[in-house]
Design an enzyme around this catalytic site. Structure first.
Site, PDB file in Angstrom:
ATOM      1  N   GLU A  38      12.693   5.252 -33.078  1.00  0.00           N
ATOM      2  CA  GLU A  38      13.932   6.011 -32.500  1.00  0.00           C
ATOM      3  C   GLU A  38      14.590   6.738 -33.593  1.00  0.00           C
ATOM      4  O   GLU A  38      14.742   6.290 -34.692  1.00  0.00           O
ATOM      5  CB  GLU A  38      14.690   4.914 -31.800  1.00  0.00           C
ATOM      6  CG  GLU A  38      16.059   5.526 -31.212  1.00  0.00           C
ATOM      7  CD  GLU A  38      16.958   4.157 -30.823  1.00  0.00           C
ATOM      8  OE1 GLU A  38      16.509   2.902 -31.313  1.00  0.00           O
ATOM      9  OE2 GLU A  38      18.122   4.366 -30.025  1.00  0.00           O
ATOM     10  N   LYS A 110      17.224   8.161 -23.238  1.00  0.00           N
ATOM     11  CA  LYS A 110      17.550   6.663 -23.290  1.00  0.00           C
ATOM     12  C   LYS A 110      18.342   6.244 -22.213  1.00  0.00           C
ATOM     13  O   LYS A 110      19.739   7.040 -22.038  1.00  0.00           O
ATOM     14  CB  LYS A 110      17.919   6.299 -24.592  1.00  0.00           C
ATOM     15  CG  LYS A 110      18.283   4.828 -24.851  1.00  0.00           C
ATOM     16  CD  LYS A 110      18.731   4.523 -26.177  1.00  0.00           C
ATOM     17  CE  LYS A 110      18.926   3.027 -26.522  1.00  0.00           C
ATOM     18  NZ  LYS A 110      19.005   2.875 -28.019  1.00  0.00           N
ATOM     19  N   CYS A 143      14.288   1.825 -27.327  1.00  0.00           N
ATOM     20  CA  CYS A 143      14.856   0.511 -27.703  1.00  0.00           C
ATOM     21  C   CYS A 143      15.348  -0.345 -26.655  1.00  0.00           C
ATOM     22  O   CYS A 143      14.951  -1.138 -25.966  1.00  0.00           O
ATOM     23  CB  CYS A 143      15.909   0.910 -28.818  1.00  0.00           C
ATOM     24  SG  CYS A 143      16.076  -0.472 -30.283  1.00  0.00           S
ATOM     25  N   VAL A 170      17.967  -4.152 -34.031  1.00  0.00           N
ATOM     26  CA  VAL A 170      18.551  -4.993 -34.961  1.00  0.00           C
ATOM     27  C   VAL A 170      18.831  -6.374 -34.708  1.00  0.00           C
ATOM     28  O   VAL A 170      19.226  -7.099 -35.464  1.00  0.00           O
ATOM     29  CB  VAL A 170      20.155  -4.487 -35.203  1.00  0.00           C
ATOM     30  CG1 VAL A 170      20.159  -3.054 -35.903  1.00  0.00           C
ATOM     31  CG2 VAL A 170      20.535  -4.082 -34.109  1.00  0.00           C
TER      32      VAL A 170
HETATM   33  C1  ACM Z   1      19.077  -0.118 -30.035  1.00  0.00           C
HETATM   34  O1  ACM Z   1      19.034   0.211 -28.667  1.00  0.00           O
HETATM   35  N1  ACM Z   1      19.055   0.887 -31.009  1.00  0.00           N
HETATM   36  C2  ACM Z   1      19.323  -1.498 -30.503  1.00  0.00           C
END
Ligand code: ACM
Length: 260
Positions: A38, A110, A143, A170
């Site tokens: 990402e 996203k 992500c 994370v």
């Molecule tokens: C994330 O969505 N970068 C944790």
């Protein structure tokens, strides 16, 4: 089809260097499909909308054209995350783009923004969709989308055989678990490409992995190093949704009793 993930630590806000590194990796590896993390071109953290705007790229950006040309030159499909500026309405998305040799790129925005991303990015409006590459149908997520089983399920129901998942994770261990389960419950391949390293107060957890339709981990990367992982897969294995002689994961769903 040989697919891979390149886990690395992007140089913050240095698009030129990151594009150059990515193109060099692609030329050296010569896979059929390679996934990068990402926000691979800029790193993850943006202090303000203005800082994000300075780093966001419109679809006709020379940097994206360079990656498109690299895809053509190497005959490799490239998936990577970047900050996308929509020139028509000024919105900025945390997007994943796929360059296929000789074709127009496809962009997924996203859907589920994580934590402080909500302060600077716009929520994705592309929805979930699949596209063809060689003998496979591909879908993309970014992500935190992995936390929502509906996202992967939407892609599988549209025929996705491989999910490409650029990430900046994370939360230790979470996506390594969920993406195995998403692979298994949807009977699909999954390329989780995380970054490593730190940026300001965030420590990114690496552990990129490729999983198969049984949820087995085919290959995985370390927690903290730049690393390429790759594996030869047979995408059509993901067409078989049969779990036992009498069970098929699509046909056995009880749409009459679910509340979704
Ligand atoms: C994330 O969505 N970068 C944790």
């Amino acid at each position: 089809m040989r697919i891979g993930c390149y886990q690395f630590n992007p140089i913050a806000y240095d698009i030129e260097q990151n594009v150059s590194l990515i193109c060099n990796v692609i030329k050296e590896t010569m896979l059929d499909l390679i996934v990068f993390p990402e926000l691979s071109l800029t790193g993850y953290i943006f202090e303000s909308r203005d800082q994000l705007r300075e780093n966001a790229l419109p679809i006709d950006s020379p940097w994206l054209l360079k990656l498109k040309q690299c895809s053509l030159d190497t005959q490799t499909a490239i998936v990577l995350g970047y900050a996308e500026l929509d020139s028509y309405n000024g919105k900025i998305y945390n997007s994943s783009i796929c360059f296929r040799p000789g074709l127009d790129p496809v962009t997924y925005r996203k859907s589920h923004l994580f934590d402080r991303e909500t302060l600077v990015f716009d929520s994705g409006d592309s929805g979930f969709f699949t596209f063809d590459y060689k003998s496979a149908k591909i879908g993309m997520l970014v992500c935190f989308d992995h936390y929502f089983p509906e996202a992967a399920r939407s892609l599988m129901l549209q025929g996705a055989q491989i999910i490409c998942h650029p990430s900046n994770l994370v939360l230790e261990g979470a996506a390594q678990l969920t993406t195995r389960v998403r692979s298994m419950e949807n009977r699909i391949f999954w390329c989780l490409c995380n970054r490593c390293g730190t940026q300001q107060d965030l420590n990114f957890t690496g552990g990129s992995q490729i999983t198969d339709p049984k949820g087995e981990v085919l290959c995985s990367a370390s927690r903290d190093r730049t690393e390429l992982i790759s594996f030869d897969i047979t995408p059509k294995m993901a067409l078989n949704k049969q779990i036992s002689k009498r069970n098929d994961i699509i046909e056995d769903r009880r749409m009459d009793i679910y509340t979704l």
